[in-house]
Motif scaffolding. Structure first.
Motif, PDB file in Angstrom:
ATOM      1  N   HIS A 106       0.850  -1.199   0.000  1.00  0.00           N
ATOM      2  CA  HIS A 106       0.000   0.000   0.000  1.00  0.00           C
ATOM      3  C   HIS A 106       0.883   1.246   0.000  1.00  0.00           C
ATOM      4  CE1 HIS A 106      -3.813   2.240   1.600  1.00  0.00           C
ATOM      5  NE2 HIS A 106      -3.043   3.055   0.907  1.00  0.00           N
ATOM      6  N   HIS A 115       1.634   4.990  -2.703  1.00  0.00           N
ATOM      7  CA  HIS A 115       1.143   5.811  -3.815  1.00  0.00           C
ATOM      8  C   HIS A 115       2.355   6.397  -4.529  1.00  0.00           C
ATOM      9  CE1 HIS A 115      -2.957   5.571  -2.222  1.00  0.00           C
ATOM     10  NE2 HIS A 115      -2.377   5.623  -1.037  1.00  0.00           N
ATOM     11  N   LYS A 136      -9.553  -0.348  -6.211  1.00  0.00           N
ATOM     12  CA  LYS A 136      -9.470   0.185  -4.854  1.00  0.00           C
ATOM     13  C   LYS A 136     -10.782   0.886  -4.525  1.00  0.00           C
ATOM     14  CE  LYS A 136      -7.588   2.329  -1.133  1.00  0.00           C
ATOM     15  NZ  LYS A 136      -6.619   3.378  -1.305  1.00  0.00           N
ATOM     16  N   HIS A 162      -5.585  -0.852   5.587  1.00  0.00           N
ATOM     17  CA  HIS A 162      -5.506  -0.152   6.884  1.00  0.00           C
ATOM     18  C   HIS A 162      -6.181  -1.036   7.955  1.00  0.00           C
ATOM     19  CE1 HIS A 162      -4.193   3.175   4.556  1.00  0.00           C
ATOM     20  NE2 HIS A 162      -5.351   3.736   4.333  1.00  0.00           N
ATOM     21  N   ASP A 183       1.821   3.321   3.293  1.00  0.00           N
ATOM     22  CA  ASP A 183       0.940   4.304   2.677  1.00  0.00           C
ATOM     23  C   ASP A 183       1.730   5.526   2.196  1.00  0.00           C
ATOM     24  OD1 ASP A 183      -1.428   5.283   1.677  1.00  0.00           O
ATOM     25  OD2 ASP A 183      -2.273   5.876   3.602  1.00  0.00           O
TER      26      ASP A 183
HETATM   27 ZN   LIG Z   1      -3.397   5.073   0.740  1.00  0.00          ZN
END
Ligand SMILES: [Zn+2]
Lengths: 547, 289
Positions: free
Chosen positions: A66, A68, A298, A382, A446
């Motif tokens: 996870h 970006h 997602k 998460h 993340d």
């Molecule tokens: Zn994220």
């Protein structure tokens, strides 16, 4: 010249329980022929012995489940975070411990810009570590009154801007009534902008386009450098827009001979009806290459816990804040789940609060009853507040989790004191409970929310230290071996890639993290400090020092 | 400089009838060039017989109306609409089922060149009580309705005759700040939902033919305090759903209890409309008398 290369190493951690350690690994055509002794591997035929890793430790290339890729784009802006952080070129930017230090770094960056109207953009401001002191418009005006300035918070949901930026966006006026735009005593905006809608209107003037979730071409390249520096060979891009232009760019860049990472972008669910969304993702799946794996979705169910926008079950937030918000209607979630199950498309669902997790489980159960499918591996991303009963349910439904171990370090103290209170803070990101419940588990950064660095993520889960140095939730700690599994095979499993990557054994991709020390031999407290030399990805060698 | 483009946000939970209302507005636009912004082009948001042409991101609709999707960038979509030739007369945003329309309208109010007109919330008359108790979305539905200037209480035909009064009293008690329009099949009068402004037939009878609402024109002296008058009409309990008109050099807009006064020149007079039998004509007349 032979097409087989054999690498001797100080130690090879294979993640293959049948032979957990090896001294040599043989590679052909970007894949692993085998791991074992030199004698065992010689049987494959003529080879070239490449001794460059003789004093290194190899482990499977790490899989970030996870992140970006936009982090690559953000590094073109000024880093003003509280913690030290390494940029794609390997420079470590010292963390800034006060607003004055933030302003000083902005002034430094300002001084080298020649065009007086060019925007100055910064990121990762986190007032939570500075007694929640706010940066105001006047302070940024002192840095520059002529160019627009925008400082994005670590949460990416708040931005501080100067007067010039407000002027360009038409917001430098009195009489504004908006919950996301606090006003000063003079009746004008203070320069703090909260929420994506408000930030979107000013963003374009300060170097932040509306679609913050997507990387651009230089950003995608920069992101890959970070992967090499952290031993990552497969990385997700967890909320990609995947417009035709973006797909073309990502295919082209990842297809370049020396692009060092396998990127797995998940199509963000918004903007298409459930039927069109699933059809689009099936279409994209067909366009995938080895280094760009499309074909997953997602979904976002709720917001964030520290932003009080996560959906909580009773008794809600510790400080009494009202419940958070939904990003999707329950009916819509169920329809996407059903259609995706029918089409064999995998979904990763962001759930932060335990009510969001509850909803996802309820809808998954209903969708599965109508469209039973084995091995779907739908994953909750998460899933920070799930309790033991929810983990048991996750296991029973055949779902996986990807827990936010890093969160515990960065915001654990705030969760304890403010958001969810002591008891639930101690069970947040309950890695131990997940494993004991038989839930396939990954852990994540993340990035850019927290730094991409799976060894640091593993350290977080092993020690459960908060930024203030407290151990929070001792009972949920996991072992170093379990943590290393989670950031390799564990994450690969959540992507249906465990047959291809995540361990060093015959037939798999030759993806290695090349380390200077043995992470299984150091103290758990030192796990995050194990130096990364670089990676081998698909048999190609990438040294961090050459990025 | 052209007048600000009015923007009305239509919201409400899934199944309340937002799409039905939008199609009803398009069918009865009465000369207004409406631009409808939807979150996504799903199963078609627009009735097939209204569609003239379909592009990748714009659907042309009979009567000069258009429909576009805005995805995650509402601001950009609004800017695109304002640049259309000819420019639309009114923008209608159809919010997603879990969005809080009041928040969307607040964001619109930040943009120059647009007028945040109002929030219209669709609610399923028979299901509203149940949906505000839903453990997952109850508070969301309540927040949506709480931000309404006008509540369109749809599907009244599914509410037993005898229960209607109780329901309307309950809605009025829960949300005293909103005007309530009980309708069936999303058939809320366009002049109430979007305001007075059509060119065809509106002047004649303001669409009174269907007998749902009535109107009156207030003659206001030019030196009257426009803001004070607008506020009194909006909050004084006169049964006014919408009012629009010019007082001196000011243009007044009233939607439910929301009011706005902007500089503007036009034929003096203020048109107030409300549901049939609910407009307090005497009281309104006294305001300017
Ligand atoms: Zn994220």
């Amino acid at each position: 010249m032979s097409d087989i290369t054999i690498y001797p190493a100080r130690k090879i951690i294979t993640m293959n329980p049948a032979r957990p350690e090896a001294t040599h690994v043989a590679v052909r055509d970007g894949r692993i022929l085998g791991a074992g002794t030199l004698k065992e591997l010689e049987g494959w035929g003529a080879y070239e012995l490449d001794e460059r890793f003789a004093d290194k430790v190899l482990m499977p290339g790490m899989v970030e489940g996870h992140a970006h890729t936009m982090e690559g784009t953000l590094w073109r802006n000024v880093y003003v975070g509280y913690f030290d952080r390494m940029d794609p070129d390997g420079t470590v930017w010292p963390g800034l411990k006060s607003i004055d230090a933030v302003l000083a770094r902005l002034a430094e960056a300002e001084a080298v810009l020649s065009d007086p109207e060019a925007p100055l953009s910064a990121w990762q401001l986190d007032p939570i570590y500075m007694d929640n002191q706010r940066v105001n418009r006047a302070q940024l005006d002192a840095v520059s009154a002529t160019r627009p300035i925008g400082v994005l918070h670590a949460s990416v949901h708040i931005m501080n801007v100067n007067t010039r930026a407000l002027e360009l966006a038409g917001l430098m006026r009195k009489g504004i009534e908006h919950p996301g735009i606090p006003l000063g005593e003079d009746g004008y905006p203070t320069g703090e902008l909260k929420g994506p809608e408000v930030m979107g209107q000013v963003g374009a003037h300060v170097g932040y386009a509306q679609a913050l979730t997507d990387c651009d071409e230089p950003g995608l390249r920069a992101f890959a450098k970070l992967c090499v520096r952290q031993g990552v060979t497969t990385v997700t891009d967890l909320a990609a827009g995947l417009s035709p232009e973006s797909v073309e760019m990502m295919l082209r860049v990842t297809g370049e001979e020396r692009y060092p990472a396998r990127v797995v972008p998940l199509r963000y669910f918004m903007g298409l009806s459930p039927a069109d969304l699933v059809a689009e993702v099936v279409r994209l799946r067909e366009m995938s290459t080895d280094r760009l794996r499309m074909g997953r979705i997602k979904v976002v169910a709720d917001g964030s816990i520290q932003g009080f926008s996560a959906r909580m079950r009773w008794p809600g937030y510790y400080n009494g804040a009202p419940n958070g918000m939904w990003y999707i209607a329950p009916e819509q979630m169920e329809e996407i789940f059903e259609r995706a199950l029918e089409a064999g498309v995998q979904i990763h669902t962001h759930t932060n609060g335990d009510q969001a997790t509850e909803l996802a489980l309820e809808k998954m159960e209903a969708a599965l009853a109508r469209h039973p499918r084995r091995d779907h591996r739908f994953t909750l991303q998460h899933c920070q507040l799930a309790d033991a009963a929810q983990f048991r349910k996750i296991a029973a439904l055949g779902m996986c989790v990807n827990l936010f171990a890093n969160h515990h370090f960065y915001w654990g103290d705030a969760h304890y004191n403010l958001t969810v209170g002591p008891e639930r803070a101690e069970r947040m990101n309950a890695c131990r409970t997940a494993l004991e419940s038989g839930v396939p588990m990954a852990m994540h950064s993340d990035a850019p929310i927290t730094p991409l660095a799976p060894l640091f993520t593993a350290w977080c889960a092993v020690n459960r230290l908060t930024a203030s140095g407290r151990v929070q939730g001792e009972a949920e700690r996991i072992s170093v071996d379990e943590a290393l599994y989670a950031v390799t095979l564990g994450a690969a499993y959540t992507l249906h890639l465990d047959g291809e990557v995540g361990s060093i054994e015959t037939g798999k991709r030759a993806d290695f993290a090349v380390l200077e020390e043995d992470p299984t031999a150091v103290d758990g407290m030192a796990l995050k400090d194990v130096p990364v030399w670089g990676t081998v990805q698909g048999g190609r060698v990438f040294a961090a020092s050459e990025q | 400089m052209s007048a600000a483009l009015p923007v009305t946000v239509i919201g409400g939970y899934l199944g309340a009838g937002k799409t039905t209302l939008v199609n009803h507005l398009l069918r009865h636009a009465e000369g207004r060039r409406l631009a409808v912004l939807v979150n996504e082009f799903g199963e078609l948001p627009i009735d097939a017989d209204l569609i003239e042409a379909e592009g990748d991101d714009l659907i042309s609709i009979s009567g000069g109306c258009v429909c576009c999707s805005f995805g995650s960038d509402l601001t950009a979509a609004l800017l695109r609409l304002a640049a259309l030739e000819p420019r639309p007369d009114h923008v209608v945003i159809e919010a997603s089922g879990v969005a809080i329309p009041g928040a969307i309208l607040s964001s619109v109010s930040l943009l120059e060149g647009y007028r945040a007109d109002g929030v219209v919330i669709l609610a399923d008359a028979a299901g509203l009580r149940r949906s505000i108790d839903d453990p997952y979305v109850g508070d969301t539905v309540r927040a949506q309705v709480t931000g309404a200037d006008i509540i369109v209480l749809n599907k009244m035909d599914l509410v037993a005759e005898a229960s209607r009064g109780v329901l309307l009293d309950w809605v009025a008690g829960e949300w005293p700040g909103a005007a309530v329009l009980p309708v069936t099949g999303g058939a809320a009068p366009v002049d109430l939902v979007l305001g007075i402004g059509g060119t065809q037939g509106s002047g004649s009878a303001l669409g009174h033919a269907d007998g749902l609402f009535e109107s009156m024109v207030l003659k206001v002296p030019g030196d009257f305090d426009a803001a004070a008058l607008a506020e009194a009409i909006a909050t004084g309990g006169y049964g006014v759903v919408r009012a629009k008109g010019w007082v001196g050099s000011w243009l007044i807009h009233v939607v439910g209890q929301r009011w706005a006064v902007t500089p503007g020149q036009g034929a003096p007079g203020l048109v107030c409309i409300g549901l049939k039998g609910q407009l307090r004509r005497d009281g309104l007349a006294t305001l300017v008398g």
